[in-house]
Design a protein around this motif. Structure first.
Motif, PDB file in Angstrom:
ATOM      1  N   TYR B  68      30.042 109.206  41.349  1.00  0.00           N
ATOM      2  CA  TYR B  68      30.134 109.863  42.661  1.00  0.00           C
ATOM      3  C   TYR B  68      31.011 111.184  42.554  1.00  0.00           C
ATOM      4  CZ  TYR B  68      34.763 107.912  42.372  1.00  0.00           C
ATOM      5  OH  TYR B  68      36.228 107.764  41.817  1.00  0.00           O
ATOM      6  N   ASN B  69      30.792 111.730  43.719  1.00  0.00           N
ATOM      7  CA  ASN B  69      31.436 112.972  43.718  1.00  0.00           C
ATOM      8  C   ASN B  69      32.205 113.273  45.262  1.00  0.00           C
ATOM      9  OD1 ASN B  69      32.540 115.581  43.890  1.00  0.00           O
ATOM     10  ND2 ASN B  69      30.585 116.565  44.201  1.00  0.00           N
ATOM     11  N   VAL B  70      33.477 113.430  45.531  1.00  0.00           N
ATOM     12  CA  VAL B  70      34.122 113.424  46.768  1.00  0.00           C
ATOM     13  C   VAL B  70      34.311 114.952  46.947  1.00  0.00           C
ATOM     14  CG1 VAL B  70      36.007 112.568  48.267  1.00  0.00           C
ATOM     15  CG2 VAL B  70      35.090 111.096  46.359  1.00  0.00           C
ATOM     16  N   GLU B  71      34.033 115.285  48.301  1.00  0.00           N
ATOM     17  CA  GLU B  71      34.292 116.627  48.490  1.00  0.00           C
ATOM     18  C   GLU B  71      34.931 116.437  49.752  1.00  0.00           C
ATOM     19  OE1 GLU B  71      33.689 119.594  47.085  1.00  0.00           O
ATOM     20  OE2 GLU B  71      32.391 119.029  45.319  1.00  0.00           O
ATOM     21  N   ALA B  72      36.044 117.507  49.989  1.00  0.00           N
ATOM     22  CA  ALA B  72      36.868 117.754  51.350  1.00  0.00           C
ATOM     23  C   ALA B  72      36.124 118.913  51.770  1.00  0.00           C
ATOM     24  CB  ALA B  72      38.093 117.906  51.016  1.00  0.00           C
ATOM     25  N   ILE B  73      35.709 118.804  53.032  1.00  0.00           N
ATOM     26  CA  ILE B  73      34.832 120.015  53.691  1.00  0.00           C
ATOM     27  C   ILE B  73      35.831 120.638  54.558  1.00  0.00           C
ATOM     28  CG2 ILE B  73      32.932 120.619  55.367  1.00  0.00           C
ATOM     29  CD1 ILE B  73      32.076 119.779  52.689  1.00  0.00           C
ATOM     30  N   ARG B  74      36.231 121.894  54.343  1.00  0.00           N
ATOM     31  CA  ARG B  74      37.082 122.723  54.931  1.00  0.00           C
ATOM     32  C   ARG B  74      36.521 123.835  55.773  1.00  0.00           C
ATOM     33  NH1 ARG B  74      39.517 118.817  55.065  1.00  0.00           N
ATOM     34  NH2 ARG B  74      40.981 118.011  53.614  1.00  0.00           N
ATOM     35  N   THR B  75      37.242 124.465  56.502  1.00  0.00           N
ATOM     36  CA  THR B  75      36.616 125.799  57.197  1.00  0.00           C
ATOM     37  C   THR B  75      35.748 126.754  55.938  1.00  0.00           C
ATOM     38  OG1 THR B  75      38.708 126.011  58.550  1.00  0.00           O
ATOM     39  CG2 THR B  75      37.337 127.765  58.395  1.00  0.00           C
ATOM     40  N   PRO B  76      34.620 126.833  56.419  1.00  0.00           N
ATOM     41  CA  PRO B  76      33.767 127.726  55.306  1.00  0.00           C
ATOM     42  C   PRO B  76      34.353 129.090  54.801  1.00  0.00           C
ATOM     43  CG  PRO B  76      32.616 127.821  57.424  1.00  0.00           C
ATOM     44  CD  PRO B  76      33.874 126.740  57.561  1.00  0.00           C
ATOM     45  N   ASN B  77      34.600 129.086  53.644  1.00  0.00           N
ATOM     46  CA  ASN B  77      35.282 130.559  52.850  1.00  0.00           C
ATOM     47  C   ASN B  77      34.188 131.809  52.836  1.00  0.00           C
ATOM     48  OD1 ASN B  77      33.486 130.622  50.600  1.00  0.00           O
ATOM     49  ND2 ASN B  77      34.859 128.927  49.433  1.00  0.00           N
ATOM     50  N   VAL B  78      34.845 132.846  52.540  1.00  0.00           N
ATOM     51  CA  VAL B  78      34.107 134.086  52.694  1.00  0.00           C
ATOM     52  C   VAL B  78      32.611 134.178  51.908  1.00  0.00           C
ATOM     53  CG1 VAL B  78      36.002 135.796  52.851  1.00  0.00           C
ATOM     54  CG2 VAL B  78      35.246 134.958  50.691  1.00  0.00           C
ATOM     55  N   VAL B  79      32.696 133.430  51.007  1.00  0.00           N
ATOM     56  CA  VAL B  79      31.435 133.154  50.078  1.00  0.00           C
ATOM     57  C   VAL B  79      30.393 132.141  50.857  1.00  0.00           C
ATOM     58  CG1 VAL B  79      30.225 132.649  47.977  1.00  0.00           C
ATOM     59  CG2 VAL B  79      32.517 133.625  48.142  1.00  0.00           C
ATOM     60  N   GLU B  80      30.975 131.152  51.594  1.00  0.00           N
ATOM     61  CA  GLU B  80      29.891 130.413  52.308  1.00  0.00           C
ATOM     62  C   GLU B  80      29.527 130.904  53.533  1.00  0.00           C
ATOM     63  OE1 GLU B  80      31.959 126.151  50.575  1.00  0.00           O
ATOM     64  OE2 GLU B  80      33.039 127.060  52.102  1.00  0.00           O
ATOM     65  N   LEU B  81      30.353 131.719  53.858  1.00  0.00           N
ATOM     66  CA  LEU B  81      29.908 132.239  55.338  1.00  0.00           C
ATOM     67  C   LEU B  81      28.729 133.361  55.124  1.00  0.00           C
ATOM     68  CD1 LEU B  81      33.374 133.150  56.760  1.00  0.00           C
ATOM     69  CD2 LEU B  81      31.622 131.586  57.669  1.00  0.00           C
ATOM     70  N   ARG B  82      28.356 133.744  53.947  1.00  0.00           N
ATOM     71  CA  ARG B  82      27.292 134.723  53.768  1.00  0.00           C
ATOM     72  C   ARG B  82      26.125 133.982  53.472  1.00  0.00           C
ATOM     73  NH1 ARG B  82      28.692 139.860  50.704  1.00  0.00           N
ATOM     74  NH2 ARG B  82      26.946 140.512  51.567  1.00  0.00           N
ATOM     75  N   LYS B  83      26.229 132.747  53.622  1.00  0.00           N
ATOM     76  CA  LYS B  83      24.739 132.024  53.528  1.00  0.00           C
ATOM     77  C   LYS B  83      24.599 131.172  54.471  1.00  0.00           C
ATOM     78  CE  LYS B  83      24.220 132.623  49.105  1.00  0.00           C
ATOM     79  NZ  LYS B  83      25.240 132.589  48.088  1.00  0.00           N
ATOM     80  N   PRO B  84      23.270 130.627  54.949  1.00  0.00           N
ATOM     81  CA  PRO B  84      23.211 129.514  56.010  1.00  0.00           C
ATOM     82  C   PRO B  84      24.028 128.455  55.931  1.00  0.00           C
ATOM     83  CG  PRO B  84      21.122 129.806  54.662  1.00  0.00           C
ATOM     84  CD  PRO B  84      22.085 130.409  53.867  1.00  0.00           C
ATOM     85  N   TRP B  85      24.362 128.031  57.319  1.00  0.00           N
ATOM     86  CA  TRP B  85      25.430 127.175  57.655  1.00  0.00           C
ATOM     87  C   TRP B  85      25.533 126.058  56.743  1.00  0.00           C
ATOM     88  CZ3 TRP B  85      26.593 122.394  60.249  1.00  0.00           C
ATOM     89  CH2 TRP B  85      25.659 122.037  60.872  1.00  0.00           C
ATOM     90  N   LEU B  86      24.189 125.453  56.542  1.00  0.00           N
ATOM     91  CA  LEU B  86      24.046 124.190  56.142  1.00  0.00           C
ATOM     92  C   LEU B  86      23.956 124.118  54.462  1.00  0.00           C
ATOM     93  CD1 LEU B  86      21.305 122.450  58.355  1.00  0.00           C
ATOM     94  CD2 LEU B  86      23.637 121.397  57.741  1.00  0.00           C
ATOM     95  N   HIS B  87      23.850 125.597  53.979  1.00  0.00           N
ATOM     96  CA  HIS B  87      23.587 125.806  52.494  1.00  0.00           C
ATOM     97  C   HIS B  87      24.744 125.047  51.577  1.00  0.00           C
ATOM     98  CE1 HIS B  87      24.547 128.010  48.752  1.00  0.00           C
ATOM     99  NE2 HIS B  87      23.267 128.242  48.713  1.00  0.00           N
ATOM    100  N   ARG B  88      26.028 125.028  52.142  1.00  0.00           N
ATOM    101  CA  ARG B  88      27.038 124.345  51.337  1.00  0.00           C
ATOM    102  C   ARG B  88      26.907 122.904  51.070  1.00  0.00           C
ATOM    103  NH1 ARG B  88      32.832 124.122  53.993  1.00  0.00           N
ATOM    104  NH2 ARG B  88      32.517 124.075  56.459  1.00  0.00           N
ATOM    105  N   TYR B  89      26.082 122.197  52.259  1.00  0.00           N
ATOM    106  CA  TYR B  89      25.972 120.848  52.122  1.00  0.00           C
ATOM    107  C   TYR B  89      24.735 120.714  51.252  1.00  0.00           C
ATOM    108  CZ  TYR B  89      29.105 120.983  55.926  1.00  0.00           C
ATOM    109  OH  TYR B  89      30.144 121.189  56.708  1.00  0.00           O
ATOM    110  N   TRP B  90      23.571 121.401  51.260  1.00  0.00           N
ATOM    111  CA  TRP B  90      22.712 121.423  50.527  1.00  0.00           C
ATOM    112  C   TRP B  90      23.066 121.419  48.972  1.00  0.00           C
ATOM    113  CZ3 TRP B  90      17.630 120.118  50.522  1.00  0.00           C
ATOM    114  CH2 TRP B  90      16.723 120.051  52.017  1.00  0.00           C
ATOM    115  N   GLN B  91      23.884 122.547  48.773  1.00  0.00           N
ATOM    116  CA  GLN B  91      24.477 122.735  47.438  1.00  0.00           C
ATOM    117  C   GLN B  91      24.850 121.650  46.796  1.00  0.00           C
ATOM    118  OE1 GLN B  91      27.185 125.954  47.403  1.00  0.00           O
ATOM    119  NE2 GLN B  91      26.130 126.716  45.645  1.00  0.00           N
TER     120      GLN B  91
END
Lengths: 500, 500
Positions: B68-91
């Motif tokens: 398993y992997n646990v991830e805390a989702i926070r406000t998107p950072n500068v890198v995440e903001l340069r991708k589609p908003w769902l990108h960080r979840y896909w990743q």
């Protein structure tokens, strides 16, 4: 190195034709590099407005874009700052047969960070070592590294910047750093020069390109690249090792020698240690609570913790890791099970898949099997020749040193059981339906090579128990004892790091 | 949905024992999920201070941390903001048999972004569609999605926050968002409730957990997770499809129907188009220059450009891409050659490897072969059953719509040659030593299936030529003509996007 460079003013009349010929050659050579599986890294550093971008554009113009990647290196962003400084370069490593071309590199990164006061003199020096180490590791792995510094004079730079700023279309390309770079030309000149000298090695020598004249600069870059690839391919085809001819005296680089601590052989380990159920329950609570608190401090102080688990098959790594993990806030760690490498991993330096698996600072990264596969399973199973695997002791110490310099606590466990205990556990797995998936023919085959493995482990423990990342051999016949010892060791190592 | 929830005040006396039993069951079920290759995503949303973190810790306490992997989702950072908003979840998508547990998810991300004024009402609504689409795509691919919302009352929240702030050890865990969340409890209540209703689907229904009492909350989460995995495994073993029983009326979700533009069949294409050398040279210069300028504007305005190349073997994709790439600033694009997927890619949704290859906004991503392999080579070579592959027309249109919503210009080329031309080129490759590596037995085998491929291409072009991402069929018998047509099309599409 810079003061000896003369800026050529004469334009070559036959440049265009010669360049075309070289371009054709470059395309063929890129194919040859692909066929020979040589990964190529070309770095283009130099003064602001020296023409790095346009030289790269000219260099790759006729190459097959599927096999190169150009990256512009800027000030590290918030995400990159939470990793070791070389992480972003490791991450971008090209595959065998591919090209990575960098507009700015670890060189500029280091000089700028120092000149802008972001790193101290000590850190600057450490980075020089890191660079020389990094480049040597890559060169030893067959990477061809071609480094350029584009040199322009102060007058030329000021003229170019003025021209860029004066046009609406180009003025956004000039930033504060470019202005500072130009305003402090002589200070940068000195620092560039020193840093060039200190990173001019036999395996990754510098090419200083006089760049006042763009055509001759292009000519010189193209020539250097084609020659280097040609020679590297020839060397590879002949089974030899390639080194570029340096243009300037190289430094006498010697890999850092790391002091190791005294260790014991597996045979010398007392395998009878154990705990009663009561002792175990009490200590488990105690150390899990302690670890949870320590994690909180590490998180707030952004200290990374790297825990590496190795051990005999059926040694109890999984259960051990579970007790560590369940003490932690799950948002602050990740367990990385290491299986056989995938094709994209095999096509790169073997440390690449570990570099790219590092979590952010403040987090725990727990490896279930590690980079030590390089000196155990790989030579024993003939996946890697023994001579190449032997180089890994030094490479791994360097890797762990860089992790330590990043601020990490590096903890390494060898979970040890004896041969009889392994037999007992294998048999138990075979006879327990729920555990049968855990035992395979491969486990039995590995067991037959017990002595070979034991020799390899003894050697590994001896050679990589550095002061900053010593091995802890965990007596594992009793799982309870092993779990408490691991937890206790982790707490102790973190407390040492925190100075509490 | 929230107003119907009653907070249970009674403590279960036998909770501890029951929880232990459930935990054992969970461990077995996690193994069963692994054996059945079911990827599991558990999202824990809810009020600030609702106990999300500690519930996650309890849930996974005895699970094997390697899976398993646990991830805390926070406000998107500068890198995440340069991708589609769902990108960080896909990743972060888990592999088959693994668990991803999210502390906060796309749900909180969306409500918060709206409540803090970062997105407009229209964007909020678009995100709701994105969420329902995303979850449906995953569910259709066999992902088990279990969504929790931890509900606490206003009084309880204020009490908890007060307690956290009053301790030196915990006060850093309370941030501005938590305070705002609490100060505006009723506004958040309304928005949470609406968003819960709008994303309560049959394939990913919500579980609202009354969380004033931590023990009953834990009980409820554990019970839901074990039941869901058990049912999912049973369904998988019986070859059926699993859906959780929803606790609240689900919305009547219908995938968006996309309008398509009129297209032609390959047979209807005039394959005689060609250009003279002179026309070619002139137009190449013209459109490369134009494209370079357009790239500059895209870079400054942060507009991503996605160019997808498909076509017959030996159709000339490589040379075509080269002419596009050589027009561009190399720091602003990357070419992604798509080969057979690696094990880590096969273990996830087939779109994962394309999502994770997207470059930042402002950059060009050029795919040499694409996600359309799903509806061509995969069913033809029996890698994917035809029924599953057929679902990809909708999935791909949704994917490209999300890219367009992100701001991207999505351009797709089918490089078309006729069967005779392909034969001529294959033969030429065989007879030219420098080109022999380009022709393999597989190419000849694929050629035998020409008609099957042609049918698949016609169908693909018809079904995925949406208004926002239409196919351009490029007449490729004359390579010069094909290159100019591609360049021209790219320029035109970007100009349309820029409104110039």
């Amino acid at each position: 190195m810079l003061e000896t460079i003369e800026q050529t003013k004469t334009k070559k009349t036959d440049a265009a034709e010669e360049l075309n010929a070289m371009r054709d050659e470059l395309i063929n050579l890129a194919n040859a590099a692909k066929a020979n599986k040589i990964p190529v890294i070309i770095t283009i550093d130099g003064w602001s407005a020296a023409g790095k971008g346009s030289q790269i554009a000219k260099l790759i113009k006729f190459m097959d874009p599927r096999f190169y990647n150009v990256e512009a290196i800027r000030t590290p962003n918030v995400v990159e700052l939470r990793k070791p400084w070389l992480h972003r370069y490791w991450q971008k490593l090209p595959k065998q047969g591919e090209f990575l071309i960098l507009d700015g590199s670890w060189f500029r990164d280091t000089v700028n960070a120092y000149m802008y006061g972001e790193i101290s003199k000590t850190e600057y020096k450490k980075r020089i070592d890191d660079i020389n180490t990094f480049e040597r590791q890559l060169a030893d792995d067959g990477y061809l590294i071609i480094k350029f510094f584009l040199h322009i004079t102060k007058d030329e730079q000021q003229e170019r910047l003025k021209k860029l700023v004066s046009s609406e279309i180009t003025k956004w390309r000039v930033d504060d750093h470019d202005i500072i770079n130009s305003d402090n030309y002589s200070a940068f000149f000195k620092k560039y020069d020193k840093t060039l000298c200190r990173t001019n090695t036999s395996y990754a020598p510098w090419h200083i390109v006089p760049a006042n004249n763009k055509v001759t600069a292009q000519f010189s870059i193209m020539m250097t690249v084609t020659n280097a690839i040609k020679a590297a391919c020839a060397a590879k085809e002949n089974g030899g090792k390639f080194e570029e001819k340096p243009e300037f005296p190289v430094i006498d680089y010697k890999p850092e020698k790391f002091k190791t601590v005294k260790t014991r052989k597996l045979k010398e380990i007392d395998m009878d240690k154990s705990l009663t159920e009561e002792e175990y329950a009490r200590k488990l609570d105690k150390y899990q609570e302690k670890l949870f608190k320590l994690q909180n401090i590490c998180y707030q102080r952004k200290i990374p913790v790297i825990i590496a688990y190795e051990g005999w098959d059926a040694g109890g790594k999984g259960g051990n890791i579970k007790r560590v993990a369940s003490a932690l806030d799950p948002r602050g760690y990740e367990v990385k099970p290491i299986a056989a490498p995938e094709p994209s991993e095999l096509a790169r330096h073997y440390l690449w898949r570990f570099w790219t698996r590092l979590e952010n600072d403040g987090h725990f990264t727990i490896f279930d099997r590690t980079w030590y596969g390089r000196v155990m399973v790989e030579p024993i199973e003939k996946i890697t020749p023994q001579e190449r695997a032997d180089m890994a002791y030094q490479e791994i110490n360097e890797f762990e040193k860089q992790l330590t310099d990043w601020g990490a606590v590096v903890i390494k466990f060898w979970i040890n059981i004896d041969k009889e205990e392994q037999y007992r556990r294998f048999k138990e797995r075979e006879n327990t339906p729920a555990k049968q998936w855990k035992i395979t023919d491969e486990d039995w085959r590995n067991r037959e090579k017990w002595d070979e493995y034991e020799t390899a482990v003894d050697r590994m423990v001896k050679l990589t128990s550095t002061e900053f990342a010593p091995w802890t051999i965990v007596e594992g016949n009793d799982k309870k004892y092993a779990r408490i010892k691991a937890l206790k060791t982790i707490c102790k190592r973190i407390e040492e790091r925190l100075g509490i």
